[in-house]
Enzyme design. Structure first.
Site, mmCIF file in Angstrom:
data_model
loop_
_atom_site.group_PDB
_atom_site.id
_atom_site.type_symbol
_atom_site.label_atom_id
_atom_site.label_comp_id
_atom_site.label_asym_id
_atom_site.label_seq_id
_atom_site.Cartn_x
_atom_site.Cartn_y
_atom_site.Cartn_z
ATOM 1 N N GLY A 17 -2.805 17.543 -11.338
ATOM 2 C CA GLY A 17 -1.981 16.412 -11.752
ATOM 3 C C GLY A 17 -1.109 15.884 -10.620
ATOM 4 C CB CYS A 18 1.134 17.591 -8.234
ATOM 5 S SG CYS A 18 2.253 18.266 -9.489
ATOM 6 C CB THR A 19 -3.753 16.441 -6.126
ATOM 7 O OG1 THR A 19 -3.319 17.719 -5.644
ATOM 8 C CG2 THR A 19 -4.682 15.793 -5.120
#
Length: 156
Positions: A44-46
């Site tokens: 998700g952060c990527t």
């Protein structure tokens, strides 16, 4: 100090991925998208970081700086930036002081386990340093486009 739309954004100083100490107040006179995320190199952060990367030029044209904040150390931020060609600063919130200040350091639950962590959140800060908009419990899909649209319609 509480974080509220229309109020002055709390200032802070953190070590940045470029090796320098950065203050939020350094960006006064520019719009800022300040986003808090849990962890480098996670799916998700990527996706979120790459979406901000892909729209970086659009934000720049609106005189808007993007800054990411997580508790990950500088070395991990550097690898994240290098791997995904991120053109913006990532800040190291080592003791989660800034995350707590912005009320994004929360008790989380995952697969029956409880732990403290970052609640994915984004703040748009105007050129005077006031919080213009906030999103909490951000869902990644479509979020960056929504933030860009907000800046275009309200701060351009």
């Amino acid at each position: 100090m509480t974080v509220d739309v229309g109020k002055q954004a709390p200032d802070f100083e953190l070590l940045a991925s470029n090796g320098e100490k950065v203050k939020l107040s350094d960006f006064k006179g520019k719009n800022v998208v300040l986003y808090f995320y849990p962890k480098d190199m996670t799916p998700g952060c990527t996706t979120q970081a790459c979406d901000f990367r892909d729209y970086h030029g659009d934000f720049s044209q609106l005189d808007c700086v993007i800054i990411g904040v997580s508790p990950d150390p500088i070395e991990k931020h550097e690898k994240f930036i290098d791997k995904y060609n991120l053109p913006f600063l990532l800040l190291f919130d080592e003791n989660t002081r800034v995350s707590e200040l912005y009320e994004v350091w929360k008790l989380k639950k995952n697969f029956g386990k409880e732990y403290m962590g970052i609640e994915r959140s984004t703040f748009v800060i105007d050129k005077e340093g006031k919080i213009a908009k906030e999103w909490r419990k951000v869902k990644v899909k479509g979020h960056v486009e929504e933030a860009l649209q907000y800046v275009k319609e309200n701060l351009a």
